[in-house]
Design a protein around this motif. Structure first.
Motif, short mmCIF file in Angstrom:
data_model
loop_
_atom_site.label_atom_id
_atom_site.label_comp_id
_atom_site.label_asym_id
_atom_site.label_seq_id
_atom_site.Cartn_x
_atom_site.Cartn_y
_atom_site.Cartn_z
N LEU A 1 0.83 -1.20 0.00
CA LEU A 1 0.00 0.00 0.00
C LEU A 1 0.87 1.25 0.00
O LEU A 1 0.54 2.24 -0.67
CB LEU A 1 -0.93 0.00 1.22
N ALA A 2 1.98 1.21 0.73
CA ALA A 2 2.88 2.37 0.77
C ALA A 2 3.47 2.64 -0.61
O ALA A 2 3.59 3.80 -1.03
CB ALA A 2 4.00 2.12 1.78
N VAL A 3 3.83 1.58 -1.33
CA VAL A 3 4.37 1.74 -2.69
C VAL A 3 3.30 2.33 -3.61
O VAL A 3 3.56 3.29 -4.36
CB VAL A 3 4.87 0.40 -3.24
N LEU A 4 2.08 1.77 -3.55
CA LEU A 4 1.00 2.24 -4.43
C LEU A 4 0.64 3.69 -4.12
O LEU A 4 0.54 4.52 -5.04
CB LEU A 4 -0.23 1.34 -4.26
N ILE A 5 0.44 4.00 -2.85
CA ILE A 5 0.01 5.35 -2.46
C ILE A 5 1.13 6.37 -2.69
O ILE A 5 0.90 7.44 -3.25
CB ILE A 5 -0.45 5.37 -0.99
N GLY A 6 2.36 6.02 -2.28
CA GLY A 6 3.47 6.96 -2.41
C GLY A 6 3.76 7.32 -3.85
O GLY A 6 3.90 8.51 -4.19
N ASN A 7 3.84 6.32 -4.71
CA ASN A 7 4.16 6.60 -6.11
C ASN A 7 2.98 7.23 -6.85
O ASN A 7 3.19 8.09 -7.72
CB ASN A 7 4.60 5.30 -6.81
N SER A 8 1.76 6.84 -6.51
CA SER A 8 0.59 7.48 -7.11
C SER A 8 0.52 8.95 -6.71
O SER A 8 0.14 9.81 -7.52
CB SER A 8 -0.70 6.77 -6.69
N PHE A 9 0.90 9.23 -5.47
CA PHE A 9 0.92 10.60 -4.98
C PHE A 9 1.91 11.45 -5.78
O PHE A 9 1.60 12.58 -6.19
CB PHE A 9 1.31 10.58 -3.50
N ILE A 10 3.09 10.90 -6.05
CA ILE A 10 4.10 11.63 -6.82
C ILE A 10 3.58 11.90 -8.24
O ILE A 10 3.72 13.02 -8.77
CB ILE A 10 5.41 10.84 -6.87
N ILE A 11 2.98 10.90 -8.87
CA ILE A 11 2.43 11.06 -10.23
C ILE A 11 1.37 12.16 -10.24
O ILE A 11 1.34 13.01 -11.13
CB ILE A 11 1.85 9.73 -10.73
N LEU A 12 0.49 12.15 -9.23
CA LEU A 12 -0.60 13.12 -9.16
C LEU A 12 -0.07 14.54 -8.97
O LEU A 12 -0.51 15.47 -9.65
CB LEU A 12 -1.54 12.75 -8.00
N ILE A 13 0.89 14.70 -8.06
CA ILE A 13 1.47 16.02 -7.81
C ILE A 13 2.12 16.58 -9.07
O ILE A 13 1.95 17.75 -9.43
CB ILE A 13 2.50 15.94 -6.66
N ILE A 14 2.88 15.73 -9.76
CA ILE A 14 3.58 16.18 -10.97
C ILE A 14 2.57 16.56 -12.06
O ILE A 14 2.76 17.54 -12.80
CB ILE A 14 4.54 15.08 -11.46
N ARG A 15 1.49 15.82 -12.14
CA ARG A 15 0.49 16.10 -13.17
C ARG A 15 -0.27 17.40 -12.88
O ARG A 15 -0.59 18.15 -13.80
CB ARG A 15 -0.49 14.93 -13.26
N LEU A 16 -0.53 17.67 -11.59
CA LEU A 16 -1.37 18.81 -11.24
C LEU A 16 -0.61 20.13 -11.17
O LEU A 16 -1.20 21.19 -11.36
CB LEU A 16 -2.06 18.56 -9.89
N ASP A 17 0.68 20.08 -10.86
CA ASP A 17 1.44 21.32 -10.67
C ASP A 17 2.22 21.69 -11.93
O ASP A 17 3.15 20.98 -12.31
CB ASP A 17 2.41 21.16 -9.49
N PRO A 18 1.88 22.80 -12.58
CA PRO A 18 2.59 23.20 -13.81
C PRO A 18 4.08 23.45 -13.59
O PRO A 18 4.88 23.30 -14.52
CB PRO A 18 1.88 24.50 -14.23
N ALA A 19 4.47 23.83 -12.36
CA ALA A 19 5.88 24.10 -12.09
C ALA A 19 6.74 22.84 -12.19
O ALA A 19 7.96 22.93 -12.33
CB ALA A 19 6.03 24.71 -10.69
N LEU A 20 6.10 21.67 -12.13
CA LEU A 20 6.83 20.41 -12.22
C LEU A 20 6.78 19.80 -13.62
O LEU A 20 7.20 18.65 -13.80
CB LEU A 20 6.28 19.41 -11.20
N HIS A 21 6.27 20.55 -14.57
CA HIS A 21 6.21 20.05 -15.95
C HIS A 21 7.55 20.31 -16.64
O HIS A 21 7.67 21.11 -17.56
CB HIS A 21 5.06 20.72 -16.71
N ARG A 22 8.55 19.61 -16.14
CA ARG A 22 9.92 19.72 -16.65
C ARG A 22 10.46 18.32 -16.88
O ARG A 22 9.92 17.34 -16.34
CB ARG A 22 10.80 20.47 -15.65
N PRO A 23 11.53 18.17 -17.68
CA PRO A 23 12.05 16.83 -17.97
C PRO A 23 12.35 15.99 -16.74
O PRO A 23 12.03 14.80 -16.70
CB PRO A 23 13.32 17.13 -18.77
#
Length: 318
Positions: free
Chosen positions: A42-64
């Motif tokens: 669950l920690a792997v699923l939630i932690g990595n899904s959280f990172i994917i979601l943050i990167i997708r939602l925040d335009p400042a993280l739309h970098r290589p």
């Protein structure tokens, strides 16, 4: 649970199934291990899904850098899901039999995703190398098309080799026992069941490991040697700290993953033991992916800043 085993006169290659012993030697810890591994999954699923979601939602993280991190987090979810659900099923039900086809499929996906992780870590180190050592050309060298090509190459690069390696291993005749002293179908415990001389197959394992583990690791270390050299030449302590903070998380992930994988696949067959193999495998199949999401979220200032912005925006709306 009835242990199914082929006797010494039989040939497991015709039986069509194996028995994953897993942690059957620790019956008193079955409940504890089930709970522990379920929490880690669950920690792997939630932690990595959280990172994917943050990167997708925040335009400042739309970098290589974060484009590759989102792909890496997706990969970690797939990588852990190849082995951990089956292990939890075996612990919960005590049904450890796995068909020959399912075992080969699990091994193939595990090897392909493991190779992808090695390649992707090397690509991520190259991204940091260009950003720190050649910043004026960063936008040109790491344009969206180049990033997509590097990501696709990481995913596709290991498929032909690892499919071929899986076919070679499962073309072997297996004798004496069909019991795999492991919690998933991995190369070392499967080779232990093979009849006759397996030195040629061991050599092929080393060659493939050199291609998909050693070469990306060497490229990654070469990138970081240049990065560290460049950082040390920066004029201010603040500049050095800022530059190093952008790559320290990735370097820690590299050490954890490549270190545990190298200890497993570069040891000779004679030095493998069931206990050591299971411990090392737990580290690079479960523990490291779980730590990766924590490392990239807790040690990355940009991700923490993006999380703050997300919460502030949510509070402003409410």
């Amino acid at each position: 649970m009835q242990q199914e085993e082929i006797n010494a006169q039989g040939n497991v290659s015709t039986a069509g199934h194996f028995v994953l012993l897993g942690f059957s030697d620790l019956p008193n810890l079955r409940g504890f291990l089930s709970g522990l591994f379920a929490v880690m999954y669950l920690a792997v699923l939630i932690g990595n899904s959280f990172i994917i979601l943050i990167i997708r939602l925040d335009p400042a993280l739309h970098r290589p850098m974060y484009f590759f991190l989102a792909i890496f987090s997706s990969l970690e979810i797939c990588y852990v899901s190849v082995t951990l659900p089956r292990m939890l099923f075996n612990l919960w039900t005590q049904r450890r039999t796995i068909s020959r086809v399912a075992c080969a499929t699990q091994l193939c996906f595990f090897l392909v995703l493991g190779a992808t992780e090695c390649f992707l870590l090397a690509v991520m180190s190259y991204d940091r190398y260009v950003a720190i050592c050649n910043p004026l050309h960063y936008a040109l060298l790491m344009n969206p098309k180049r990033c997509a090509q590097l990501a696709a190459g990481s995913w596709l690069g290991g498929i032909p080799v690892q499919i071929g390696q899986t076919w070679l291993i499962f073309s072997l005749p297996f004798c004496n026992s069909n019991q795999i002293e492991h919690f998933f179908c991995d190369i070392p415990p499967i080779l232990k069941l093979a009849c006759g001389d397996t030195s040629a197959h061991e050599a092929s394992v080393y060659v493939v490991a050199m291609l998909v583990v050693a070469v990306p690791c060497i490229l990654t270390l070469a990138s970081y040697s240049k990065i560290i050299s460049t950082i040390l030449r920066l004029p201010t302590a603040k500049g050095r700290a800022k530059a190093f903070s952008t790559c320290s998380s990735h370097l820690l992930v590299v050490v954890l993953f490549f270190g545990s994988a190298a200890m497993t696949y570069f040891r000779p067959k004679s030095s493998h033991s069931a206990g050591t193999d299971k411990l090392l495998s737990l580290f690079y199949t479960i523990v490291t992916p779980m730590l990766n999401s924590m490392i990239y979220s807790l040690r990355n200032k940009d991700v923490i800043a993006a999380l703050r912005r997300l919460f502030l925006a949510k509070n402003a709306v409410t």
